[in-house]
Design a protein around this motif. Structure first.
Motif, mmCIF file in Angstrom:
data_model
loop_
_atom_site.group_PDB
_atom_site.id
_atom_site.type_symbol
_atom_site.label_atom_id
_atom_site.label_comp_id
_atom_site.label_asym_id
_atom_site.label_seq_id
_atom_site.Cartn_x
_atom_site.Cartn_y
_atom_site.Cartn_z
ATOM 1 N N LYS A 1 0.810 -1.213 0.000
ATOM 2 C CA LYS A 1 0.000 0.000 0.000
ATOM 3 C C LYS A 1 0.847 1.268 0.000
ATOM 4 C CE LYS A 1 -4.004 2.112 2.239
ATOM 5 N NZ LYS A 1 -5.023 1.957 3.341
ATOM 6 N N LYS B 1 2.651 1.577 -3.323
ATOM 7 C CA LYS B 1 1.693 1.931 -4.370
ATOM 8 C C LYS B 1 1.372 3.424 -4.312
ATOM 9 C CE LYS B 1 -1.896 -0.732 -4.787
ATOM 10 N NZ LYS B 1 -3.225 -1.320 -4.479
ATOM 11 N N LYS B 2 1.173 3.941 -3.123
ATOM 12 C CA LYS B 2 0.880 5.370 -2.966
ATOM 13 C C LYS B 2 2.036 6.218 -3.480
ATOM 14 C CE LYS B 2 -0.514 8.872 0.412
ATOM 15 N NZ LYS B 2 -0.895 9.124 1.828
ATOM 16 N N GLU C 1 -3.209 -3.410 -13.663
ATOM 17 C CA GLU C 1 -3.318 -4.128 -12.400
ATOM 18 C C GLU C 1 -3.822 -5.533 -12.687
ATOM 19 O OE1 GLU C 1 -2.492 -5.197 -9.643
ATOM 20 O OE2 GLU C 1 -2.974 -3.498 -8.358
ATOM 21 N N ARG D 1 -7.809 -7.280 -8.784
ATOM 22 C CA ARG D 1 -7.515 -6.167 -7.867
ATOM 23 C C ARG D 1 -7.993 -4.822 -8.426
ATOM 24 N NH1 ARG D 1 -1.794 -8.190 -7.428
ATOM 25 N NH2 ARG D 1 -1.729 -9.626 -5.679
ATOM 26 N N LYS E 1 -10.198 -2.542 -6.124
ATOM 27 C CA LYS E 1 -9.417 -1.981 -5.009
ATOM 28 C C LYS E 1 -8.526 -0.851 -5.516
ATOM 29 C CE LYS E 1 -7.752 -1.698 -0.822
ATOM 30 N NZ LYS E 1 -6.885 -0.539 -0.991
ATOM 31 N N LEU E 2 -7.954 -1.033 -6.696
ATOM 32 C CA LEU E 2 -7.114 0.014 -7.253
ATOM 33 C C LEU E 2 -7.925 1.284 -7.504
ATOM 34 C CD1 LEU E 2 -4.502 1.145 -8.379
ATOM 35 C CD2 LEU E 2 -5.015 0.048 -10.566
ATOM 36 N N GLU F 1 -10.450 2.332 -5.868
ATOM 37 C CA GLU F 1 -10.627 2.967 -4.553
ATOM 38 C C GLU F 1 -9.380 3.753 -4.168
ATOM 39 O OE1 GLU F 1 -11.579 -0.008 -1.688
ATOM 40 O OE2 GLU F 1 -13.370 -0.710 -2.748
ATOM 41 N N ASP F 2 -8.223 3.148 -4.390
ATOM 42 C CA ASP F 2 -6.960 3.812 -4.048
ATOM 43 C C ASP F 2 -6.736 5.056 -4.918
ATOM 44 O OD1 ASP F 2 -6.416 1.861 -2.173
ATOM 45 O OD2 ASP F 2 -5.206 0.650 -3.543
ATOM 46 N N LEU F 3 -7.059 4.952 -6.200
ATOM 47 C CA LEU F 3 -6.829 6.066 -7.115
ATOM 48 C C LEU F 3 -7.608 7.312 -6.699
ATOM 49 C CD1 LEU F 3 -6.908 4.211 -10.573
ATOM 50 C CD2 LEU F 3 -4.899 5.145 -9.407
ATOM 51 N N GLN G 1 -8.643 8.076 -3.831
ATOM 52 C CA GLN G 1 -8.209 8.561 -2.518
ATOM 53 C C GLN G 1 -6.838 9.231 -2.587
ATOM 54 O OE1 GLN G 1 -8.306 5.221 0.172
ATOM 55 N NE2 GLN G 1 -10.530 4.954 -0.002
ATOM 56 N N ILE G 2 -5.952 8.728 -3.452
ATOM 57 C CA ILE G 2 -4.559 9.179 -3.478
ATOM 58 C C ILE G 2 -4.329 10.341 -4.445
ATOM 59 C CG2 ILE G 2 -2.203 8.469 -4.064
ATOM 60 C CD1 ILE G 2 -3.002 5.626 -3.085
#
Length: 240
Positions: A153, A156-157, A178, A182, A185-186, A188-190, A192-193
């Motif tokens: 994590k 990745k960030k 990816e 996954r 989930k990616l 979601e991360d995108l 947020q980041i």
């Protein structure tokens, strides 16, 4: 005085990006190549034979000579795979999906062919990376393919922030992929980041009936629902 036999050629044979009709995405040059090539280097024998049968049903499967190139293949086997070329026979190199040598293990065989004076012949076919870039509306003059993101994590960030900064400083679109399970989930991360004004293109199931390609700012993706689970997908970001 004996002369050395003329070398065969290494043909880079593109395949479909999924379960669709080869006639919809591949030119006749691919079928013609398969017609006269009997030696193949592939990732998976079963899917390669299925593809050859779909594009050229008349081809006699029992006559095919197939070498496997995957993560279990020893480096010492690479030169043996090209030995037919050294004896004057043509060899076809196939990817599991799309273009061989691009985000694909076949690149090592292409490199070896050049080192041994074997002519490399790339055939036209679909590349999910280029098709996604074409449809993204981002900078087609300057872009980079970065492969898979780190699983960790924190790493990745850091990678995403680095790509975002590169995009902004160089005006360069950043492409990555990816593992399909996954994808959600990616996403979601995108959201947020990444910065709210960064553009993000999501291109899934390219060339298939379920094709989905959309470019939005990250702030708009936060309000958009899409299920990408187990769908082959390309992600592209660009921060102006």
């Amino acid at each position: 005085m004996k002369t050395a036999p003329l070398k065969g050629k290494l043909y880079l044979i593109p395949t479909t990006l999924g379960e669709n009709n080869p006639d919809d995405v591949l030119p006749q040059t691919v079928k013609r190549a398969i017609d006269f090539i009997g030696n193949y280097i592939v990732e998976n024998e079963k899917t390669a034979r299925k593809f050859i049968k779909a594009i050229h049903p008349e081809k006699v499967q029992a006559d095919l000579k197939i070498s496997l190139l995957n993560k279990r293949t020893e480096v010492t086997e690479h030169k043996t795979m090209l030995s037919p070329c050294l004896n004057g026979e043509n060899v076809g190199l196939m990817s599991e999906a799309g273009c061989p040598g691009v985000a694909d293990p076949g690149a090592v065989i292409v490199k070896l062919a050049h080192e041994n004076g074997i002519q490399v012949v790339p055939l036209v076919g679909p590349s999910s990376i280029l098709l996604a870039m074409m449809a993204s509306g981002m900078n087609g003059q300057s872009f980079a393919f970065n492969g898979y993101l780190p699983i960790d994590k924190g790493e990745k960030k850091s990678a995403l922030k680095s790509f975002e900064n590169l995009s902004s400083s160089k005006n360069q679109s950043q492409i990555f992929i990816e593992t399909p399970y996954r994808n959600n989930k990616l996403m979601e991360d995108l959201v947020q980041i990444l910065q709210p004004n960064t553009h993000l293109c999501v291109a899934a199931d390219i060339t298939l009936p379920t094709e989905y390609i959309k470019t939005l700012r990250v702030s708009d993706w936060k309000k958009t629902k899409v299920d990408l689970h187990n769908r082959p997908c390309i992600f592209i970001i660009h921060k102006v």
